[in-house]
Design a protein around this motif. Structure first.
Motif, PDB file in Angstrom:
ATOM      1  N   SER A 224     -13.474  35.650 -70.263  1.00 38.78           N
ATOM      2  CA  SER A 224     -14.037  36.943 -69.919  1.00 38.78           C
ATOM      3  C   SER A 224     -12.990  38.030 -70.165  1.00 38.78           C
ATOM      4  N   GLY A 225     -13.410  39.288 -70.074  1.00 41.44           N
ATOM      5  CA  GLY A 225     -12.510  40.392 -70.375  1.00 41.44           C
ATOM      6  C   GLY A 225     -11.243  40.401 -69.541  1.00 41.44           C
ATOM      7  N   SER A 226     -11.395  40.088 -68.273  1.00 39.50           N
ATOM      8  CA  SER A 226     -10.239  40.079 -67.374  1.00 39.50           C
ATOM      9  C   SER A 226      -9.450  38.784 -67.466  1.00 39.50           C
ATOM     10  N   GLY A 227     -10.057  37.771 -68.071  1.00 38.07           N
ATOM     11  CA  GLY A 227      -9.439  36.452 -68.086  1.00 38.07           C
ATOM     12  C   GLY A 227      -9.732  35.643 -66.846  1.00 38.07           C
ATOM     13  N   GLY A 228     -10.519  36.216 -65.948  1.00 36.07           N
ATOM     14  CA  GLY A 228     -10.791  35.524 -64.706  1.00 36.07           C
ATOM     15  C   GLY A 228     -11.757  34.361 -64.851  1.00 36.07           C
ATOM     16  N   ARG A 229     -12.526  34.374 -65.901  1.00 33.44           N
ATOM     17  CA  ARG A 229     -13.455  33.275 -66.154  1.00 33.44           C
ATOM     18  C   ARG A 229     -13.191  32.699 -67.537  1.00 33.44           C
ATOM     19  N   VAL A 230     -13.009  31.393 -67.591  1.00 34.37           N
ATOM     20  CA  VAL A 230     -12.808  30.708 -68.866  1.00 34.37           C
ATOM     21  C   VAL A 230     -13.778  29.541 -68.946  1.00 34.37           C
ATOM     22  N   VAL A 231     -14.197  29.259 -70.154  1.00 37.24           N
ATOM     23  CA  VAL A 231     -15.157  28.179 -70.409  1.00 37.24           C
ATOM     24  C   VAL A 231     -14.652  27.380 -71.603  1.00 37.24           C
ATOM     25  N   TYR A 232     -14.867  26.067 -71.568  1.00 34.73           N
ATOM     26  CA  TYR A 232     -14.428  25.199 -72.656  1.00 34.73           C
ATOM     27  C   TYR A 232     -15.566  24.326 -73.156  1.00 34.73           C
ATOM     28  N   GLY A 233     -15.515  24.022 -74.443  1.00 37.87           N
ATOM     29  CA  GLY A 233     -16.435  23.041 -74.980  1.00 37.87           C
ATOM     30  C   GLY A 233     -16.066  21.650 -74.488  1.00 37.87           C
ATOM     31  N   ASP A 234     -17.051  20.787 -74.390  1.00 39.00           N
ATOM     32  CA  ASP A 234     -16.812  19.456 -73.838  1.00 39.00           C
ATOM     33  C   ASP A 234     -15.766  18.678 -74.636  1.00 39.00           C
ATOM     34  N   SER A 235     -15.746  18.866 -75.932  1.00 39.95           N
ATOM     35  CA  SER A 235     -14.855  18.071 -76.778  1.00 39.95           C
ATOM     36  C   SER A 235     -13.389  18.475 -76.663  1.00 39.95           C
ATOM     37  N   VAL A 236     -13.109  19.612 -76.044  1.00 37.31           N
ATOM     38  CA  VAL A 236     -11.717  20.072 -75.955  1.00 37.31           C
ATOM     39  C   VAL A 236     -11.223  20.202 -74.522  1.00 37.31           C
ATOM     40  N   LYS A 237     -12.082  19.975 -73.560  1.00 31.01           N
ATOM     41  CA  LYS A 237     -11.680  20.100 -72.153  1.00 31.01           C
ATOM     42  C   LYS A 237     -10.497  19.185 -71.853  1.00 31.01           C
ATOM     43  N   GLY A 238      -9.524  19.761 -71.159  1.00 26.38           N
ATOM     44  CA  GLY A 238      -8.343  18.987 -70.796  1.00 26.38           C
ATOM     45  C   GLY A 238      -7.265  18.960 -71.866  1.00 26.38           C
ATOM     46  N   ARG A 239      -7.590  19.419 -73.065  1.00 36.08           N
ATOM     47  CA  ARG A 239      -6.606  19.414 -74.162  1.00 36.08           C
ATOM     48  C   ARG A 239      -6.275  20.825 -74.645  1.00 36.08           C
ATOM     49  N   PHE A 240      -7.243  21.711 -74.620  1.00 31.12           N
ATOM     50  CA  PHE A 240      -7.055  23.079 -75.107  1.00 31.12           C
ATOM     51  C   PHE A 240      -7.036  24.041 -73.925  1.00 31.12           C
ATOM     52  N   THR A 241      -6.274  25.134 -74.086  1.00 24.80           N
ATOM     53  CA  THR A 241      -6.212  26.172 -73.061  1.00 24.80           C
ATOM     54  C   THR A 241      -6.305  27.539 -73.725  1.00 24.80           C
TER      55      THR A 241
END
Length: 122
Positions: A51-68
């Motif tokens: 999100s604009g503030s960075g307060g909300r982030v979302v990840y695709g299932d295939s990269v969760k836990g590996r990408f930030t």
């Protein structure tokens, strides 16, 4: 708004890369930023978004836990730290910005970077 992505390259499986996307133009902190990728013959896939503030982030299932995903609004830059890379992560990675209703859907974004190639060898 213009987006410039960088940081792609060739890396061995298990390695890391950090992508950057720098924006020019409008106030960066006012809009969401996302990363998508597209491999040859495949549809564009959602990777991560902030999100604009960075307060909300979302990840695709295939990269969760590996990408930030992270962003530095003072530098008008969003980053994608990619760890434990796999050959299936090979794709052109695109950054996008805008005001999407849903962070994971490409068509909601208004601005797109040119893409940077990430190749992961086995």
């Amino acid at each position: 708004v213009q987006l410039q992505a960088s940081g792609g390259g060739l890396v061995q499986a298990g390695g890391s890369l950090r992508l950057s996307c720098t924006a020019s133009g409008r106030t960066f902190g006012g809009y969401a930023m996302g990363w998508f990728r597209q491999a040859p013959g495949k549809e564009r896939e959602f990777v991560a978004a902030s999100s604009g503030s960075g307060g909300r982030v979302v990840y695709g299932d295939s990269v969760k836990g590996r990408f930030t995903i992270s962003r530095d609004n003072a530098k008008n830059t969003v980053y994608l730290q990619m760890n434990s890379l796999k050959p299936e992560d090979t794709a052109v990675y695109y950054c996008a910005g805008g005001y999407p209703m849903v962070l994971t859907i490409p068509r909601g974004y208004n601005f797109w970077g040119q893409g940077t190639q990430v190749t992961v060898s086995s």
